[in-house]
Design a protein around this motif. Structure first.
Motif, PDB file in Angstrom:
ATOM      1  N   HIS A 161      42.663 -46.642  97.309  1.00 15.80           N
ATOM      2  CA  HIS A 161      41.844 -47.805  97.634  1.00 15.80           C
ATOM      3  C   HIS A 161      42.237 -48.419  98.977  1.00 15.80           C
ATOM      4  O   HIS A 161      41.382 -48.824  99.767  1.00 15.80           O
ATOM      5  CB  HIS A 161      41.946 -48.848  96.520  1.00 15.80           C
ATOM      6  N   LEU A 162      43.534 -48.488  99.245  1.00 19.58           N
ATOM      7  CA  LEU A 162      43.961 -49.075 100.513  1.00 19.58           C
ATOM      8  C   LEU A 162      43.610 -48.180 101.690  1.00 19.58           C
ATOM      9  O   LEU A 162      43.136 -48.667 102.726  1.00 19.58           O
ATOM     10  CB  LEU A 162      45.473 -49.349 100.472  1.00 19.58           C
ATOM     11  N   ALA A 163      43.825 -46.880 101.552  1.00 15.79           N
ATOM     12  CA  ALA A 163      43.577 -45.974 102.670  1.00 15.79           C
ATOM     13  C   ALA A 163      42.089 -45.746 102.920  1.00 15.79           C
ATOM     14  O   ALA A 163      41.641 -45.740 104.078  1.00 15.79           O
ATOM     15  CB  ALA A 163      44.271 -44.636 102.423  1.00 15.79           C
ATOM     16  N   ASN A 164      41.309 -45.600 101.849  1.00 15.81           N
ATOM     17  CA  ASN A 164      39.919 -45.179 102.008  1.00 15.81           C
ATOM     18  C   ASN A 164      38.894 -46.284 101.826  1.00 15.81           C
ATOM     19  O   ASN A 164      37.773 -46.169 102.323  1.00 15.81           O
ATOM     20  CB  ASN A 164      39.602 -44.035 101.042  1.00 15.81           C
ATOM     21  N   SER A 165      39.241 -47.340 101.092  1.00 17.02           N
ATOM     22  CA  SER A 165      38.295 -48.441 100.901  1.00 17.02           C
ATOM     23  C   SER A 165      38.542 -49.570 101.889  1.00 17.02           C
ATOM     24  O   SER A 165      37.628 -50.027 102.570  1.00 17.02           O
ATOM     25  CB  SER A 165      38.390 -48.978  99.464  1.00 17.02           C
ATOM     26  N   LEU A 166      39.798 -50.016 101.985  1.00 11.94           N
ATOM     27  CA  LEU A 166      40.121 -51.085 102.932  1.00 11.94           C
ATOM     28  C   LEU A 166      40.466 -50.554 104.316  1.00 11.94           C
ATOM     29  O   LEU A 166      40.514 -51.318 105.281  1.00 11.94           O
ATOM     30  CB  LEU A 166      41.309 -51.905 102.405  1.00 11.94           C
ATOM     31  N   HIS A 167      40.746 -49.255 104.405  1.00  9.66           N
ATOM     32  CA  HIS A 167      41.156 -48.625 105.675  1.00  9.66           C
ATOM     33  C   HIS A 167      42.440 -49.253 106.212  1.00  9.66           C
ATOM     34  O   HIS A 167      42.613 -49.444 107.413  1.00  9.66           O
ATOM     35  CB  HIS A 167      40.022 -48.713 106.709  1.00  9.66           C
ATOM     36  N   THR A 168      43.323 -49.571 105.288  1.00 11.74           N
ATOM     37  CA  THR A 168      44.651 -50.098 105.627  1.00 11.74           C
ATOM     38  C   THR A 168      45.689 -49.317 104.826  1.00 11.74           C
ATOM     39  O   THR A 168      46.172 -49.799 103.792  1.00 11.74           O
ATOM     40  CB  THR A 168      44.762 -51.600 105.297  1.00 11.74           C
ATOM     41  N   PRO A 169      46.047 -48.113 105.246  1.00 15.57           N
ATOM     42  CA  PRO A 169      46.979 -47.291 104.464  1.00 15.57           C
ATOM     43  C   PRO A 169      48.348 -47.948 104.327  1.00 15.57           C
ATOM     44  O   PRO A 169      48.790 -48.699 105.204  1.00 15.57           O
ATOM     45  CB  PRO A 169      47.069 -45.991 105.266  1.00 15.57           C
ATOM     46  N   ILE A 170      49.005 -47.657 103.219  1.00 16.40           N
ATOM     47  CA  ILE A 170      50.341 -48.184 102.990  1.00 16.40           C
ATOM     48  C   ILE A 170      51.297 -47.591 104.019  1.00 16.40           C
ATOM     49  O   ILE A 170      51.266 -46.400 104.308  1.00 16.40           O
ATOM     50  CB  ILE A 170      50.816 -47.842 101.569  1.00 16.40           C
ATOM     51  N   LEU A 171      52.150 -48.421 104.565  1.00 16.95           N
ATOM     52  CA  LEU A 171      53.147 -47.963 105.520  1.00 16.95           C
ATOM     53  C   LEU A 171      54.035 -46.908 104.870  1.00 16.95           C
ATOM     54  O   LEU A 171      54.620 -47.139 103.811  1.00 16.95           O
ATOM     55  CB  LEU A 171      54.000 -49.154 105.987  1.00 16.95           C
TER      56      LEU A 171
END
Length: 275
Positions: A161-171
């Motif tokens: 969800h973070l990488a593909n939906s919000l476009h904010t991948p986990i560090l």
């Protein structure tokens, strides 16, 4: 669940550092990043856990703890294990995470194929829901701290969800993003290899008193942020609430130091690092 530990990290002093809370039914552990929490080696550590318990919190020794869930919790008896497993299955348990993400409101269904997970549009995709809240953003680098609440628990749900939906991948997540780390991030802090900055921060479950008009209550156990996670936040100028730094124990949202109805005690010592 009781962790399988490397020999160098075992011993009663290890439990003193990593047990957060214990009562007559459960022991909650703060599992360091990189340690396996499942496996046959777990039984080898029960003797050390028993020695620590007898010395520090005066609890009777136990046999091999019953597995309840991956989130760092061991049940001390079979009836408690069944009760807590039912809470997880019925989604009574609330699981909250903190994530350092790259970059500055929605959830998608997830699809599984040969063990890999992706955003899915077919009928085979499984519904997945994640709530997110922006806690703070760095004023000097493209890093943000998010608070995440799981409503479903599918494989790699938060990462997807973070990488593909919000476009904010986990560090530190190199599976769902291939882009290089920003130079601004690399200049302000040191990033360890093979380390993903996703932290299981809080676990909230239902417990019951034996007597009184209000027997049911919600017990929340908060695990302190790991030191390397905290260091990056401070290097990036991201401020943190003390409950995330030191962890916290609360009943129905109110801070407590112990839970007399359950013979429960908060066992975490305050963090050495200070703002």
């Amino acid at each position: 669940m009781l962790q399988a530990l490397k020999p160098a990290r075992t011993g009663t002093s290890y439990w003193a550092r990593n047990v957060l809370y214990a009562d007559r039914s459960i022991i909650v552990l703060n599992k360091p990043a990189g340690l396996v929490c499942q496996g046959s080696e777990a039984s080898e550590n029960v003797g050390e856990l028993n020695s620590w318990k007898a010395k520090e919190i005066k609890l009777q020794p136990l046999s091999l703890p019953y597995p309840v869930h991956r989130l760092d919790k061991a049940s001390r008896n079979s009836s408690a294990a069944r009760q807590f497993s039912q809470q997880f299955q019925s989604r009574v348990v609330e699981k909250t995470y903190l994530a350092l993400v790259r970059g500055g409101e929605k959830s998608d269904a997830l699809e599984f194929n040969d063990g890999r997970v992706s955003i899915g549009e077919s009928c085979a995709a499984k519904f997945a829901a994640t709530d997110w809240e922006l806690i703070a953003s760095s004023p000097i680098a493209p890093l943000s701290l998010l608070k995440l609440t799981l409503h479903t628990g599918l494989k790699h749900q938060l990462r997807i969800h973070l990488a593909n939906s919000l476009h904010t991948p986990i560090l530190g997540d190199n599976l769902y993003t291939r882009s290089s780390i920003s130079e601004k991030i690399a200049k302000i802090t040191r990033l360890p290899e093979k380390r993903m900055f996703l932290h299981a921060a809080q676990l909230t479950l239902s417990r019951y008193r034996k007597t009184g008009p209000n027997k049911h209550f919600r017990l929340r156990i908060g695990a302190p942020i790991p030191k390397d996670f905290l260091t990056i936040c401070r290097d990036a100028g991201i401020s943190l609430d003390r409950i995330y730094v030191d962890g916290d124990l609360s009943i129905d949202g109110r801070h407590v130091d112990n839970v007399p109805d359950l013979e429960g005690r908060w066992l975490r010592k305050p963090s050495v690092l200070r703002s």
